[in-house]
Design a protein around this motif. Structure first.
Motif, short mmCIF file in Angstrom:
data_model
loop_
_atom_site.label_atom_id
_atom_site.label_comp_id
_atom_site.label_asym_id
_atom_site.label_seq_id
_atom_site.Cartn_x
_atom_site.Cartn_y
_atom_site.Cartn_z
N PHE A 81 10.79 14.07 -6.28
CA PHE A 81 11.02 12.64 -6.04
C PHE A 81 9.70 11.87 -6.13
O PHE A 81 9.63 10.79 -6.73
N SER A 82 8.64 12.42 -5.54
CA SER A 82 7.33 11.75 -5.56
C SER A 82 6.82 11.56 -6.98
O SER A 82 6.09 10.61 -7.26
N ALA A 83 7.21 12.45 -7.88
CA ALA A 83 6.76 12.36 -9.27
C ALA A 83 7.33 11.13 -9.98
O ALA A 83 6.85 10.76 -11.06
N LEU A 84 8.31 10.48 -9.38
CA LEU A 84 8.90 9.28 -9.96
C LEU A 84 8.09 8.02 -9.64
O LEU A 84 8.42 6.94 -10.13
N PHE A 85 7.03 8.17 -8.86
CA PHE A 85 6.30 7.02 -8.32
C PHE A 85 4.88 6.93 -8.89
O PHE A 85 4.31 7.93 -9.33
N ILE A 86 4.36 5.72 -8.85
CA ILE A 86 2.96 5.47 -9.20
C ILE A 86 2.33 4.60 -8.12
O ILE A 86 3.04 3.95 -7.34
N GLU A 87 1.02 4.60 -8.07
CA GLU A 87 0.32 3.74 -7.12
C GLU A 87 0.50 2.28 -7.53
O GLU A 87 0.51 1.95 -8.72
N ASN A 134 0.82 -1.22 0.00
CA ASN A 134 0.00 0.00 0.00
C ASN A 134 0.85 1.27 0.00
O ASN A 134 0.49 2.28 0.61
N SER A 135 1.98 1.20 -0.67
CA SER A 135 2.86 2.35 -0.80
C SER A 135 3.21 2.51 -2.27
O SER A 135 3.42 1.51 -2.97
N PRO A 136 3.27 3.74 -2.78
CA PRO A 136 3.64 3.93 -4.19
C PRO A 136 4.96 3.28 -4.53
O PRO A 136 5.84 3.12 -3.66
N VAL A 137 5.12 2.91 -5.79
CA VAL A 137 6.33 2.23 -6.25
C VAL A 137 7.00 3.05 -7.35
O VAL A 137 6.34 3.83 -8.06
N TYR A 138 8.30 2.88 -7.47
CA TYR A 138 9.05 3.58 -8.51
C TYR A 138 8.53 3.16 -9.88
O TYR A 138 8.35 1.98 -10.16
N ASN A 139 8.28 4.14 -10.74
CA ASN A 139 7.71 3.91 -12.06
C ASN A 139 8.82 3.62 -13.07
O ASN A 139 9.29 4.50 -13.79
N LYS A 140 9.27 2.37 -13.09
CA LYS A 140 10.37 1.98 -13.97
C LYS A 140 9.98 2.09 -15.44
O LYS A 140 10.82 2.44 -16.29
#
Length: 282
Positions: A272-278, A244-250
């Motif tokens: 930094f948060s912009a690098l992540f997705i739900e 239940n935590s965002p993950v790095y958007n590879k």
């Protein structure tokens, strides 16, 4: 609170003691992993991986490709322990069987250590609910047994510089030195040895996200030494991914091995948060 936990913020690594029973399991599994690696490729592939990402089983990586490591590894994902039990029900060799049993036993012993670490981090850094989040992430943990093959020159990368995608990583075992961390302030590389009877714990991308940048994902690498350039190097790590935590958007931002080492050290939390997705809901 121990100085070791405080060093997560300044040095990016903490040394956490583990119970004698876990120490014994780690040491037995490490020896059996080396015996397993000595088998033929055909024998090792009787325990094939059921996923190329975070599954369970054996994989051989030929090192071909951009920033790819040449190695073989065996993963045990907590969520896929039943798959390994199915493999054990097949007619396989004794070395394969003994190693698979040891790998499974180690996987089943990691939850208390993860919870212990999370509780200390929550108290020291005021991350409310972090311990419960880690406990709820039990099925997302996985052990990785690694064999970096020989045939290198001293100083060659045998694991490219990178940060880990998960919440945090336990470095449980290594046969030799060579693992290095990138200093947060000087951008110099320093040795990061695993002390006997302890695990080196490092923050990864999800923990940097969860802490608002207070605990930064540590860039690390493995280099060949005079001792390992010919014979190779064995290691055991455990990745703790956060539920239940965002993950790095590879898919959008590329593999972390392709990033400039330390790219995340001084980035503001919003960028930094912009690098992540739900995460995907399964």
């Amino acid at each position: 609170m121990s100085e070791s936990i405080k060093s997560l913020k300044t040095e990016g690594v903490a040394m956490l003691p583990y119970a004698p029973s876990l120490k014994a399991t780690v040491e037995e599994a490490a020896l059996l992993w080396q015996s397993f690696c000595a088998l033929s490729l055909e024998d090792k592939q009787t325990l094939p991986a059921n996923s190329d990402a975070a599954g369970t089983g054996y994989e051989f990586k030929d090192g071909i490709g951009n920033h790819a490591d040449q190695k073989e590894n065996f993963d045990v994902a907590t969520a896929h322990q039943s798959y390994l039990e199915e493999l054990l029900a097949r007619p396989i060799g004794e070395t394969e069987r003994r190693f698979a049993h040891a790998a499974l036993a180690l996987s089943k012993q990691m939850t208390p250590l993860a919870a212990q670490f999370a509780e200390q981090v929550e108290q020291e850094y005021g991350l409310s609910g972090f311990c419960e989040k880690v406990k709820a992430s039990e099925n997302l943990a996985f052990i990785r047994f690694i064999h970096y093959t020989g045939g290198r020159a001293a100083g060659d990368f045998i694991a490219e510089p990178h940060t880990d995608q998960s919440g945090f990583t336990f470095h449980l075992y290594e046969t030799d030195s060579g693992c290095e961390r990138l200093d947060y302030e000087t951008n110099e590389w320093h040795d990061m040895p695993v002390e006997s009877g302890k695990t080196a714990v490092i923050p990864a991308m999800q923990l940097q996200y969860e802490s608002g940048g207070e605990l930064r994902a540590l860039a690390h690498r493995v280099v060949a030494t005079e001792q390992t350039k010919d014979i190779g190097r064995y290691a055991i790590v455990c990745f703790i991914r956060l539920a239940n935590s965002p993950v790095y958007n590879k898919a959008t931002h590329g593999r972390l091995q392709e990033k400039e080492p330390g790219f995340n050290y001084h980035i503001n939390p919003q960028d930094f948060s912009a690098l992540f997705i739900e995460p995907e809901v399964s």
